[in-house]
Design an enzyme around this catalytic site. Sequence first.
Site, PDB file in Angstrom:
ATOM      1  N   HIS A   1     -13.266 -39.964  85.794  1.00 57.20           N
ATOM      2  CA  HIS A   1     -12.613 -40.462  86.960  1.00 57.20           C
ATOM      3  C   HIS A   1     -11.792 -40.617  87.057  1.00 57.20           C
ATOM      4  CE1 HIS A   1     -16.503 -38.831  88.702  1.00 57.20           C
ATOM      5  NE2 HIS A   1     -17.104 -40.369  87.928  1.00 57.20           N
ATOM      6  N   HIS A   2     -10.744 -41.696  85.487  1.00 55.34           N
ATOM      7  CA  HIS A   2      -9.496 -42.037  85.323  1.00 55.34           C
ATOM      8  C   HIS A   2      -8.228 -40.535  85.596  1.00 55.34           C
ATOM      9  CE1 HIS A   2     -12.363 -44.744  83.587  1.00 55.34           C
ATOM     10  NE2 HIS A   2     -12.710 -44.463  84.500  1.00 55.34           N
ATOM     11  N   GLN A   3      -7.976 -40.265  86.720  1.00 55.42           N
ATOM     12  CA  GLN A   3      -6.912 -39.137  86.744  1.00 55.42           C
ATOM     13  C   GLN A   3      -5.463 -40.030  86.950  1.00 55.42           C
ATOM     14  OE1 GLN A   3      -8.951 -39.081  88.643  1.00 55.42           O
ATOM     15  NE2 GLN A   3     -10.810 -37.223  88.181  1.00 55.42           N
TER      16      GLN A   3
END
Length: 514
Positions: free
Chosen positions: A447-449
């Site tokens: 969840h770290h785009q």
Amino acid sequence: MSEQRRSSDYIVVGAGSAGSVVVRRLLDAGHSVHVIEAGAVDSDPAIHSPQGWPVLLGGAHDWGLFTTPQRHAADRRIFWPRGKVLGGSSSMNGMIYIRGHASDYDEWARETGDQSWSWANVLPLFKRSESHELGATEHHGGDGPLPVSRIGTPHPLAAAFVDAAMRNGHKLIEDFNADEMVGVGYTQTTTRGGERMSAWKSFVGPILDHPRLTVTTGALVHRVVVENGRAVGIEFSGEGAELVRAYADAEVVLSGGAIGSPKTLLLSGIGPSAHLASVGVDVVVDLPGVGENLHDHVLLSNVYESKQPLAAGANNLLEAQLYARSDGWTGAAPDLQPLFMHIPYPADGYPVPDNGYTIAPGIVAPKSRGTLRLASSDPYEQPLADPNILADPYDLEAMVDAVQICREIGASEAFAPWRRGELAPGPDARTRDDLREFVRRTAGTYHHQVGTCKMGSAADPDAVVGTDLRVFGVAGLRVADASIMPTVPSGNTNAPSIMVGERAADLILGVTGR
């Protein structure tokens, strides 16, 4: 079309981690601010419970994005949850507060040629945001808007994970935001008093009745309005079908994240001209870097079945983590960040136990890069996100190393009172080739785009904004969120995004040396 001429000094698009900070700092400086947020008010009780995040994934407050089929990951479309609510993804994430390694930011400074983004210069911004429960120290702030807490009473399984890792030779780390990161320990969280403290709740919640603040929720942005080379406002659709135009006298700030901000630029005709023409968007500025450089931390799940039901726990379900290095990795920062969960976090295609726990291998220095593109000119249609995960052989091999490290910890005697058996990758996965296949079949997102509106010099063909966060070729328009990050930091991206918001506010206000 409805117009709100000169309704504010600034428009901020997106009320997430960075946008919330920008809003607060601009209001504190005496400006009027109009916040335009696609999601709803953050009234769902699950948002505010530290244990509530699993039920938020795929729900009403989630954009529910899927990637394009990933050819290096068994042609799977990977689910990318992103917050669509006041607070953005800080209202649905796992609440882990970590900044990354000092070398991450020194590399930003080196790559961009701007030392104001070095660790020495961004650390004060991290500390300015923070209200750590232990007060101000060399490493932490004590009186900022954002509460940060330690894990008080860890779950027994989280304690077993820390014990198991130490038995396997990993060093105990008391504070991953201090001088050392490589080792095992408990996370710090953006919580206080048993509640999630999102960026919106922390920075804007205390001043919601501010007379110069306008908040519009349920507002889908269609485009930035550009007149004579300058961004003057935003077109959006509200709860009804009517298109609304709101204006900003000073600047428009895009804080829609690594998906939302490039999508807005592309819909506005700011991006690669050939792509814009292919989807029927008139070109305003040919800016080839928009949507390039998309990358993400990759995470998957080693899942274990428990012998008995597990207690719910009092914290964020993500209480402990490990930093390590893959075989042959020589970077200053660690490249692996396995995470422990005292719940079963499913692995694609594998059974999910009624009672279980997860040791989640993760890589935090991915070399693979992808793109964000429009599917069409319709703002209601989800964009095409292709992170191209595992395309670089390093990413695959590093993830296999992470799986092996996690399996060794999972097999420790420290877990013997609970461990019934390993379900994923399972006992049939014996060789490195077996684990490579497991990674391809189950790799997902941490969840770290980041990266799709890359910060850099005008000479960088992939750069979208300068180090002042101004969009090249358009006056009065900045981007402030994770999309500007040239490379992803070696940790969860909520705290770094909040720091970007602090830096953006200083740049907008012309503040130096604060």
